[in-house]
Motif scaffolding. Structure first.
Motif, PDB file in Angstrom:
ATOM      1  N   THR A 186       0.837  -1.193   0.000  1.00  0.00           N
ATOM      2  CA  THR A 186       0.000   0.000   0.000  1.00  0.00           C
ATOM      3  C   THR A 186       0.877   1.250   0.000  1.00  0.00           C
ATOM      4  OG1 THR A 186      -0.216   0.305   2.395  1.00  0.00           O
ATOM      5  CG2 THR A 186      -1.758  -1.231   1.345  1.00  0.00           C
ATOM      6  N   VAL A 187       0.397   2.275  -0.705  1.00  0.00           N
ATOM      7  CA  VAL A 187       1.127   3.541  -0.825  1.00  0.00           C
ATOM      8  C   VAL A 187       0.138   4.666  -0.582  1.00  0.00           C
ATOM      9  CG1 VAL A 187       2.721   4.900  -2.232  1.00  0.00           C
ATOM     10  CG2 VAL A 187       2.484   2.444  -2.668  1.00  0.00           C
ATOM     11  N   ASN A 188       0.339   5.403   0.488  1.00  0.00           N
ATOM     12  CA  ASN A 188      -0.563   6.500   0.825  1.00  0.00           C
ATOM     13  C   ASN A 188       0.241   7.765   1.101  1.00  0.00           C
ATOM     14  OD1 ASN A 188      -3.385   5.278   0.994  1.00  0.00           O
ATOM     15  ND2 ASN A 188      -2.190   3.831   2.218  1.00  0.00           N
ATOM     16  N   CYS A 189      -0.502   8.861   1.143  1.00  0.00           N
ATOM     17  CA  CYS A 189       0.147  10.152   1.258  1.00  0.00           C
ATOM     18  C   CYS A 189      -0.592  10.981   2.315  1.00  0.00           C
ATOM     19  CB  CYS A 189       0.029  10.802  -0.117  1.00  0.00           C
ATOM     20  SG  CYS A 189       0.645  12.442  -0.202  1.00  0.00           S
ATOM     21  N   ILE A 190       0.189  11.629   3.174  1.00  0.00           N
ATOM     22  CA  ILE A 190      -0.406  12.525   4.165  1.00  0.00           C
ATOM     23  C   ILE A 190      -0.053  13.957   3.795  1.00  0.00           C
ATOM     24  CG2 ILE A 190      -0.185  13.293   6.570  1.00  0.00           C
ATOM     25  CD1 ILE A 190      -0.180  10.410   7.399  1.00  0.00           C
ATOM     26  N   CYS A 191      -1.035  14.822   3.899  1.00  0.00           N
ATOM     27  CA  CYS A 191      -0.811  16.245   3.638  1.00  0.00           C
ATOM     28  C   CYS A 191      -0.969  17.011   4.946  1.00  0.00           C
ATOM     29  CB  CYS A 191      -1.816  16.763   2.611  1.00  0.00           C
ATOM     30  SG  CYS A 191      -1.495  16.128   0.963  1.00  0.00           S
ATOM     31  N   PRO A 192       0.135  17.237   5.667  1.00  0.00           N
ATOM     32  CA  PRO A 192       0.017  18.026   6.899  1.00  0.00           C
ATOM     33  C   PRO A 192      -0.323  19.473   6.573  1.00  0.00           C
ATOM     34  CG  PRO A 192       2.118  16.818   6.813  1.00  0.00           C
ATOM     35  CD  PRO A 192       1.513  16.777   5.443  1.00  0.00           C
ATOM     36  N   GLY A 193      -1.084  20.064   7.489  1.00  0.00           N
ATOM     37  CA  GLY A 193      -1.322  21.516   7.428  1.00  0.00           C
ATOM     38  C   GLY A 193      -0.256  22.203   8.257  1.00  0.00           C
ATOM     39  N   PRO A 194      -0.610  23.298   8.934  1.00  0.00           N
ATOM     40  CA  PRO A 194       0.405  24.020   9.713  1.00  0.00           C
ATOM     41  C   PRO A 194       0.766  23.275  10.998  1.00  0.00           C
ATOM     42  CG  PRO A 194      -1.748  25.043   9.971  1.00  0.00           C
ATOM     43  CD  PRO A 194      -1.927  23.942   8.984  1.00  0.00           C
ATOM     44  N   ILE A 195       2.000  22.834  11.078  1.00  0.00           N
ATOM     45  CA  ILE A 195       2.462  22.032  12.217  1.00  0.00           C
ATOM     46  C   ILE A 195       3.662  22.734  12.851  1.00  0.00           C
ATOM     47  CG2 ILE A 195       3.202  19.737  12.974  1.00  0.00           C
ATOM     48  CD1 ILE A 195       0.496  19.607  11.521  1.00  0.00           C
ATOM     49  N   ASP A 196       3.683  22.734  14.168  1.00  0.00           N
ATOM     50  CA  ASP A 196       4.780  23.361  14.927  1.00  0.00           C
ATOM     51  C   ASP A 196       6.030  22.500  14.855  1.00  0.00           C
ATOM     52  OD1 ASP A 196       5.191  25.656  16.426  1.00  0.00           O
ATOM     53  OD2 ASP A 196       3.428  25.209  17.668  1.00  0.00           O
ATOM     54  N   THR A 197       6.960  22.846  13.981  1.00  0.00           N
ATOM     55  CA  THR A 197       8.228  22.104  13.860  1.00  0.00           C
ATOM     56  C   THR A 197       9.322  23.117  13.540  1.00  0.00           C
ATOM     57  OG1 THR A 197       8.110  21.801  11.471  1.00  0.00           O
ATOM     58  CG2 THR A 197       7.017  20.123  12.804  1.00  0.00           C
ATOM     59  N   ASN A 198      10.535  22.646  13.343  1.00  0.00           N
ATOM     60  CA  ASN A 198      11.616  23.550  12.933  1.00  0.00           C
ATOM     61  C   ASN A 198      11.304  24.265  11.629  1.00  0.00           C
ATOM     62  OD1 ASN A 198      13.255  23.153  15.084  1.00  0.00           O
ATOM     63  ND2 ASN A 198      14.559  21.616  14.103  1.00  0.00           N
ATOM     64  N   MET A 199      10.552  23.582  10.758  1.00  0.00           N
ATOM     65  CA  MET A 199      10.242  24.180   9.456  1.00  0.00           C
ATOM     66  C   MET A 199       9.421  25.450   9.601  1.00  0.00           C
ATOM     67  SD  MET A 199       8.818  22.310   6.060  1.00  0.00           S
ATOM     68  CE  MET A 199      10.304  21.383   5.791  1.00  0.00           C
ATOM     69  N   THR A 200       8.616  25.517  10.647  1.00  0.00           N
ATOM     70  CA  THR A 200       7.771  26.705  10.841  1.00  0.00           C
ATOM     71  C   THR A 200       8.280  27.563  12.011  1.00  0.00           C
ATOM     72  OG1 THR A 200       6.281  25.301  12.155  1.00  0.00           O
ATOM     73  CG2 THR A 200       5.673  25.688   9.866  1.00  0.00           C
ATOM     74  N   ALA A 201       9.526  27.313  12.439  1.00  0.00           N
ATOM     75  CA  ALA A 201      10.050  28.021  13.620  1.00  0.00           C
ATOM     76  C   ALA A 201      10.254  29.513  13.372  1.00  0.00           C
ATOM     77  CB  ALA A 201      11.370  27.377  14.056  1.00  0.00           C
ATOM     78  N   ASP A 202      10.405  29.906  12.102  1.00  0.00           N
ATOM     79  CA  ASP A 202      10.609  31.326  11.797  1.00  0.00           C
ATOM     80  C   ASP A 202       9.323  32.145  11.919  1.00  0.00           C
ATOM     81  OD1 ASP A 202      13.205  30.855  11.309  1.00  0.00           O
ATOM     82  OD2 ASP A 202      13.049  30.864   9.107  1.00  0.00           O
ATOM     83  N   VAL A 203       8.189  31.463  11.939  1.00  0.00           N
ATOM     84  CA  VAL A 203       6.910  32.172  12.060  1.00  0.00           C
ATOM     85  C   VAL A 203       6.691  32.504  13.534  1.00  0.00           C
ATOM     86  CG1 VAL A 203       4.430  32.049  11.558  1.00  0.00           C
ATOM     87  CG2 VAL A 203       6.057  30.734  10.156  1.00  0.00           C
ATOM     88  N   SER A 204       6.412  33.753  13.842  1.00  0.00           N
ATOM     89  CA  SER A 204       6.224  34.139  15.247  1.00  0.00           C
ATOM     90  C   SER A 204       4.963  33.482  15.807  1.00  0.00           C
ATOM     91  CB  SER A 204       6.109  35.655  15.369  1.00  0.00           C
ATOM     92  OG  SER A 204       4.861  36.069  14.858  1.00  0.00           O
ATOM     93  N   ASP A 205       4.926  33.340  17.125  1.00  0.00           N
ATOM     94  CA  ASP A 205       3.732  32.747  17.756  1.00  0.00           C
ATOM     95  C   ASP A 205       2.477  33.547  17.418  1.00  0.00           C
ATOM     96  OD1 ASP A 205       5.208  30.740  18.775  1.00  0.00           O
ATOM     97  OD2 ASP A 205       5.352  31.545  20.818  1.00  0.00           O
ATOM     98  N   ALA A 206       2.623  34.865  17.400  1.00  0.00           N
ATOM     99  CA  ALA A 206       1.465  35.720  17.102  1.00  0.00           C
ATOM    100  C   ALA A 206       0.974  35.460  15.679  1.00  0.00           C
ATOM    101  CB  ALA A 206       1.854  37.190  17.275  1.00  0.00           C
TER     102      ALA A 206
END
Ligand code: NAI
Length: 258
Positions: A186-206
């Protein structure tokens, strides 16, 4: 009466790319806690070895390998090493990723960012699948999960290299599901939305709060574990009749208009 299908990944071997951080790390931890043998791979051997050691200290089964997913030769070596180390390979999680923002009219940088995005986010997926296939074919419960993004389903301005590569991941997922279905892979794909990780660390909490409040149904960013558990679900032996799907794990981002 139907066949009783296992809801456990205990004893299965899973290879996770990009396992040093964010969703890859959470995924490796969730699988290890469920009794799987976990092969953590990432650019830095030290980073993944440190996580593997923590898991082993809890009595769980984990080992680490340095792997740059854009290194074609390295892929074959690491995948074969993992299979030899654990005596097989059952589950592949193609998770490693990078951001790739670039305006379409930035002639100086666009091609380089495009090429890197495709190498890491898309070409790597097919190469790792090809390296893993001979091993997956020996598994009683072979599973592949590709991590794409809601950017594969909608788009953000100035994010076209990322968006195009991630849309490619959804196409690759469907194509491989169809091609490999006759073998029970089986081959499936997940599409995450906005997740708190290093990839989004530059975005301020606000800014995160404002975005999540305006755009998601759940009015918040997700945490890596919330994606990892859905990935795990797709890899259970019991998840044997779901393939070729693209599943948003996005707090309702794609469902929401206003
Ligand atoms: P992260 O930055 O926390 O983790 C990504 C990991 O991939 C890092 O450990 C990094 O070292 C590794 N990596 C990068 N380039 C690599 C390469 N060439 N070879 C091997 N490893 C490499 O990011 P996150 O958020 O956990 O990302 C995981 C996946 O989820 C990525 O594919 C990303 O595109 C995707 N995603 C993330 C979203 C988010 O909001 N954080 C949203 C949608 C998708």
């Amino acid at each position: 009466m139907g066949v009783k299908l296992s809801r456990s990944v205990k004893g299965l071997t899973v290879l996770v790319t990009g396992a040093a951080s964010g969703m890859g790390k959470a995924t490796a931890e969730v699988f290890a806690e469920e009794g799987a043998n976990v092969a953590l791979t990432d650019l830095s051997a030290e980073a993944v070895e440190c996580i593997a050691q923590e898991l082993r200290a809890k009595g769980l089964s984990a080992a680490a390998w340095a792997l740059d997913v854009s290194d074609q030769i390295g892929i074959r070596q690491v995948v074969d090493d993992v299979a030899m180390h654990f005596g097989g390979l059952d589950v592949l999680i193609n998770n490693a990723g990078i951001s790739a923002f670039c305006p379409i009219d930035d002639d100086e940088h666009y091609d380089a960012i495009w090429d890197r995005a495709f190498a890491v986010l898309l070409t790597a997926h097919q190469r790792i699948v090809r390296a893993a296939l001979p091993h997956l074919r020996h598994s009683a419960s072979p599973r592949i999960v590709n991590i794409a993004s809601t950017e594969a389903l909608g788009a953000t301005s100035r994010d076209s290299p990322y968006s195009a590569a991630k849309a490619g991941v959804t196409g690759l997922t469907r194509a491989l599901a169809v091609e490999l279905g006759k073998e029970g892979i089986t081959v499936n794909c997940i599409c995450p939305g906005p997740i708190d990780t290093n990839m989004t660390a530059d975005v301020s909490d606000a800014d995160k709060q404002t975005f999540a409040h305006r755009r998601t149904a759940l009015r918040r960013y997700g945490i890596p574990e919330e994606v990892a558990h859905i990935t795990l679900s797709l890899c259970l032996p019991a998840a044997s009749y779901i393939t070729g799907t693209t599943i948003p794990v996005d707090g309702g981002l794609m469902a929401r208009n206003f």
